[in-house]
Structure formats: structure tokens, C-alpha cells
Scaffold this motif. Structure first.
Motif, PDB file in Angstrom:
ATOM      1  N   GLN A  40       2.735  -5.032 -12.467  1.00  0.00           N
ATOM      2  CA  GLN A  40       2.291  -3.850 -12.142  1.00  0.00           C
ATOM      3  C   GLN A  40       1.200  -3.546 -11.626  1.00  0.00           C
ATOM      4  N   ALA A  41       0.030  -3.431 -12.161  1.00  0.00           N
ATOM      5  CA  ALA A  41      -1.445  -2.832 -12.066  1.00  0.00           C
ATOM      6  C   ALA A  41      -1.641  -3.549 -10.602  1.00  0.00           C
ATOM      7  N   TRP A  42      -1.505  -3.983 -10.749  1.00  0.00           N
ATOM      8  CA  TRP A  42      -1.601  -4.689  -9.386  1.00  0.00           C
ATOM      9  C   TRP A  42      -1.030  -3.902  -7.722  1.00  0.00           C
ATOM     10  N   ILE A  43       0.047  -4.050  -8.129  1.00  0.00           N
ATOM     11  CA  ILE A  43       1.355  -3.914  -7.354  1.00  0.00           C
ATOM     12  C   ILE A  43       0.541  -1.662  -6.732  1.00  0.00           C
ATOM     13  N   LYS A  44       0.454  -1.594  -8.315  1.00  0.00           N
ATOM     14  CA  LYS A  44      -0.083  -0.031  -8.220  1.00  0.00           C
ATOM     15  C   LYS A  44      -1.629   0.002  -7.430  1.00  0.00           C
ATOM     16  N   ALA A  45      -2.147  -0.144  -7.295  1.00  0.00           N
ATOM     17  CA  ALA A  45      -3.587  -0.151  -6.845  1.00  0.00           C
ATOM     18  C   ALA A  45      -3.725  -0.445  -5.714  1.00  0.00           C
ATOM     19  N   GLU A  46      -2.344  -1.528  -5.489  1.00  0.00           N
ATOM     20  CA  GLU A  46      -2.337  -2.109  -3.395  1.00  0.00           C
ATOM     21  C   GLU A  46      -1.784  -0.384  -3.103  1.00  0.00           C
ATOM     22  N   LEU A  47      -1.241   0.444  -3.691  1.00  0.00           N
ATOM     23  CA  LEU A  47      -0.626   1.389  -3.069  1.00  0.00           C
ATOM     24  C   LEU A  47      -1.941   2.693  -3.076  1.00  0.00           C
ATOM     25  N   ARG A  48      -1.911   2.354  -3.700  1.00  0.00           N
ATOM     26  CA  ARG A  48      -3.539   3.364  -3.815  1.00  0.00           C
ATOM     27  C   ARG A  48      -4.314   3.681  -2.713  1.00  0.00           C
ATOM     28  N   LYS A  49      -4.413   2.132  -2.200  1.00  0.00           N
ATOM     29  CA  LYS A  49      -5.099   2.040  -1.350  1.00  0.00           C
ATOM     30  C   LYS A  49      -4.704   2.840   0.401  1.00  0.00           C
ATOM     31  N   LEU A  50      -3.519   3.712   0.011  1.00  0.00           N
ATOM     32  CA  LEU A  50      -2.589   3.512   1.142  1.00  0.00           C
ATOM     33  C   LEU A  50      -2.813   5.412   1.328  1.00  0.00           C
ATOM     34  N   ALA A  51      -3.295   5.960   2.335  1.00  0.00           N
ATOM     35  CA  ALA A  51      -3.035   7.652   2.844  1.00  0.00           C
ATOM     36  C   ALA A  51      -1.470   8.626   2.794  1.00  0.00           C
ATOM     37  N   ARG A  52      -1.199   9.059   1.732  1.00  0.00           N
ATOM     38  CA  ARG A  52       0.287   9.529   2.147  1.00  0.00           C
ATOM     39  C   ARG A  52       0.961   8.934   0.786  1.00  0.00           C
ATOM     40  N   CYS A  53       0.289   7.710   0.317  1.00  0.00           N
ATOM     41  CA  CYS A  53       1.207   7.461  -0.411  1.00  0.00           C
ATOM     42  C   CYS A  53       0.843   7.951  -1.363  1.00  0.00           C
ATOM     43  N   GLN A  54       2.865   8.374  -2.607  1.00  0.00           N
ATOM     44  CA  GLN A  54       2.479   8.962  -3.783  1.00  0.00           C
ATOM     45  C   GLN A  54       3.059   8.175  -4.722  1.00  0.00           C
ATOM     46  N   VAL A  55       2.596   7.560  -5.901  1.00  0.00           N
ATOM     47  CA  VAL A  55       2.690   6.658  -6.419  1.00  0.00           C
ATOM     48  C   VAL A  55       3.473   7.543  -8.171  1.00  0.00           C
ATOM     49  N   SER A  56       4.559   6.350  -8.789  1.00  0.00           N
ATOM     50  CA  SER A  56       4.998   7.003  -9.575  1.00  0.00           C
ATOM     51  C   SER A  56       5.782   5.467 -10.055  1.00  0.00           C
ATOM     52  N   LEU A 115       7.181  -5.555   0.416  1.00  0.00           N
ATOM     53  CA  LEU A 115       7.261  -3.820   0.217  1.00  0.00           C
ATOM     54  C   LEU A 115       5.883  -3.304  -0.260  1.00  0.00           C
ATOM     55  N   LEU A 116       5.170  -4.105   0.252  1.00  0.00           N
ATOM     56  CA  LEU A 116       3.447  -3.811  -0.245  1.00  0.00           C
ATOM     57  C   LEU A 116       3.137  -3.928   1.956  1.00  0.00           C
ATOM     58  N   GLU A 117       3.461  -4.957   2.465  1.00  0.00           N
ATOM     59  CA  GLU A 117       3.498  -4.792   3.557  1.00  0.00           C
ATOM     60  C   GLU A 117       3.653  -4.099   4.283  1.00  0.00           C
ATOM     61  N   LEU A 118       5.266  -3.357   3.978  1.00  0.00           N
ATOM     62  CA  LEU A 118       6.021  -2.409   4.113  1.00  0.00           C
ATOM     63  C   LEU A 118       5.297  -1.283   4.223  1.00  0.00           C
ATOM     64  N   ALA A 119       4.596  -1.048   2.901  1.00  0.00           N
ATOM     65  CA  ALA A 119       3.832   0.283   2.730  1.00  0.00           C
ATOM     66  C   ALA A 119       2.930   0.650   3.527  1.00  0.00           C
ATOM     67  N   ARG A 120       2.109  -0.957   3.997  1.00  0.00           N
ATOM     68  CA  ARG A 120       1.032  -0.319   4.546  1.00  0.00           C
ATOM     69  C   ARG A 120       1.292  -0.051   6.379  1.00  0.00           C
ATOM     70  N   VAL A 121       2.689   0.102   6.569  1.00  0.00           N
ATOM     71  CA  VAL A 121       2.367   0.269   8.075  1.00  0.00           C
ATOM     72  C   VAL A 121       3.625   0.956   8.182  1.00  0.00           C
ATOM     73  N   VAL A 122       3.770   1.491   6.727  1.00  0.00           N
ATOM     74  CA  VAL A 122       4.975   3.579   6.716  1.00  0.00           C
ATOM     75  C   VAL A 122       4.220   4.718   6.081  1.00  0.00           C
ATOM     76  N   SER A 123       2.516   3.812   6.037  1.00  0.00           N
ATOM     77  CA  SER A 123       1.580   4.946   5.548  1.00  0.00           C
ATOM     78  C   SER A 123       1.182   5.754   6.826  1.00  0.00           C
ATOM     79  N   SER A 124       0.770   4.541   7.932  1.00  0.00           N
ATOM     80  CA  SER A 124       0.377   5.214   8.874  1.00  0.00           C
ATOM     81  C   SER A 124       1.184   6.043  10.038  1.00  0.00           C
ATOM     82  N   ARG A 125       2.049   6.207   9.411  1.00  0.00           N
ATOM     83  CA  ARG A 125       2.970   7.536  10.309  1.00  0.00           C
ATOM     84  C   ARG A 125       3.590   7.911   9.622  1.00  0.00           C
TER      85      ARG A 125
END
Length: 280
Positions: A40-56, A115-125
């Protein structure tokens, strides 16, 4: 194969596979385990690197055959402007098998990585609709699969979103499960939304991936079901023929060598083109 829109073409199956490999490196990850919490901690750390990503976090206590158990869904929101939402989900937990080393490379790992790779792509659009990516905890039954044991995370979030109004804003929800198999064959899960199933199969055909989306299928109980029951336009994408006679499923043979970057890229590209067509 037809040329893909720029949004879809950016999805990297190799990157999704590496995310999957990292998830698997935590070892068995049943709910409430130390490995599950570290994942869980790793997933959230990866998400927090991304623009526009609101993690909860969506923390809850599930009632299981082993007693009350702490579980936690992870939600990444990429806000739009329309007030509507498109949701892609998958689970990150693995089935509890005491005394065994079940790492769930395909069953839990692949959905996490995709889902993590999808997040990376979605964050840029940016797009009109909110995009939600959800990592479910507790998809697997703690004991024997039943109406009350299994789908813990999706049952909890569907109920929560029904109460807070989020459910009414969802245009489409697609759940992914076991989609990393080298020999990819996505079933038509017939207890999904027929409308959304037709759209995704059409997208697959038009983007050159039709051979991976089968003409056959059946009802399957998966994380889309709690949403379908509440009237959401929801679909499950799953390859439930994993190894000869499905012999890798829920066994210690569910390991990284059975997976393919190409399979993850097929599913990722189809999902991104689906999002584009729906209006995200």
C-alpha cells in the motif's frame, strides 16, 4: 494494426510489467499482512509522484471468517470539469494460503501494475471527466468464497459511493483482473453491462487487438459485481484460463515468468481508447 490515438500509444507494457514485478517482490500480500501494508505504501508513493493525482485511502474493517480484519482501498482521482466520472479498478491483495508462498503475479500483481502505468499516462492528460483509478483490498475470500467473504473492498466502496453520491456520477466502470497472462484471452463476462461490453470489444477490434477479446464467456463474480447490483454501467475484463486447464490459478505457479508486457499493453491501450471515446 490500426494506428492508436496518442493517448493510448503512450501506455508502456514494459513499465506495467516492472510495476507488477515490484508488487510481486513484496511476497504474499493477503489483507492485514505486513507485506500488504508495505505494498500500500509503495502504491501511494508512486501515485504521489504524478501531476494532478489526488490520492486517498478508503479504510474499513471487514467481517471475515477469521474475525474483524482491517483493509484499505487506494483511490487515485484525476479531476475533470464535467462532474461525471470514469472508473478503472483492480485488486492488489493476494489470496491467503497459510504455509504456502502464493505471490499472485497475475492474480493481484498484474492489475496493480497495469493501474500504476495507467495512472502515469492519465496524469499527463486532461479531460472532461474525472478519472478514478482504484486498487481494491480484500478481493479474495479469506476463507471460502461466499456472499459475505470475498469482494470486501469493492462491496465497501460501492456502498460508500452510493451513500455519498459518487455512484450517480459514474459513466462507466471497468474492473481488470488476471490480465497479464502471456496467452491472453479476455472473456465476455456476461453479468457485466452489455452496452459497455459491446463498446470495449468494438474498441479492441478497431485498434487491432480483437483476437485477444474472445467471443465466448460466462458469468463471473468479481469486483464489478457490487457496482452492477447498484445500477452502474460496469464491466469485468478477466482472462480466466490461466495455464493448461487453468492450473496456474491460485497456485504457487502464478509467477512472473507466466506474464507478458504485451498482454498488459493490449489491455492498457484498449482502456485508454475506451476512456477517450466515452469522453474522458
Amino acid at each position: 494494426m490500426a494506428s492508436l490515438p496518442a493517448l493510448a500509444a503512450e501506455f508502456s507494457g514494459a513499465a506495467a510489467l516492472e510495476f507488477t514485478r515490484k508488487a510481486v517482490s513484496f511476497g504474499p500480500r493477503p489483507p492485514a499482512s505486513e507485506a500488504n501494508v508495505r505494498e500500500q505504501a509503495w502504491i501511494k508513493a508512486e501515485l504521489r509522484k504524478l501531476a494532478r493525482c489526488q490520492v486517498s485511502d478508503d479504510a474499513f474493517t471487514a467481517q471475515t471468517p477469521l474475525g474483524p480484519m482491517s483493509m484499505r482501498n487506494i483511490i487515485a482521482k484525476f479531476p475533470g470539469t464535467s462532474g461525471r466520472a470514469i472508473v478503472i479498478t483492480g485488486h492488489f491483495d493476494t489470496k491467503l494460503f497459510p504455509g504456502r508462498h502464493f505471490v499472485g503475479a497475475n492474480d493481484g500483481g498484474a492489475s496493480t501494475g497495469l493501474l500504476l502505468e495507467l495512472a502515469r499516462v492519465v496524469s499527463s492528460r486532461s479531460g472532461a471527466d474525472d478519472i478514478y483509478l482504484v486498487w481494491f483490498d480484500g478481493e479474495e475470500a479469506i476463507g471460502q468464497w461466499s456472499a459475505t467473504d470475498g469482494l470486501h473492498g469493492s462491496r465497501h466502496l460501492a456502498s460508500k459511493w452510493s451513500q455519498d453520491g459518487t455512484l450517480s456520477r459514474i459513466k462507466a466502470l471497468v474492473n481488470v483482473d488476471m490480465i497479464g497472462d502471456r496467452d491472453l484471452g479476455i472473456l465476455q463476462v456476461t453479468n457485466s453491462s452489455p452496452q459497455l461490453l459491446r463498446l470495449v470489444w468494438q474498441v479492441a477490434k478497431e485498434t487491432g487487438y480483437g483476437k485477444y477479446f474472445l467471443d465466448s464467456g460466462s458469468d463471473i463474480e468479481d469486483d464489478h459485481i457490487p457496482f452492477v447490483r447498484l445500477g452502474v454501467n460496469a464491466l469485468d475484463l478477466i482472462d480466466f484460463d490461466y495455464g493448461p486447464d487453468n492450473r496456474y490459478w491460485h497456485t504457487d505457479q502464478d509467477t512472473m515468468d507466466k506474464l507478458s508486457a504485451h498482454s498488459l499493453e493490449v489491455v492498457g491501450n484498449v482502456l485508454l481508447e475506451m476512456i477517450r471515446r466515452i469522453g474522458g
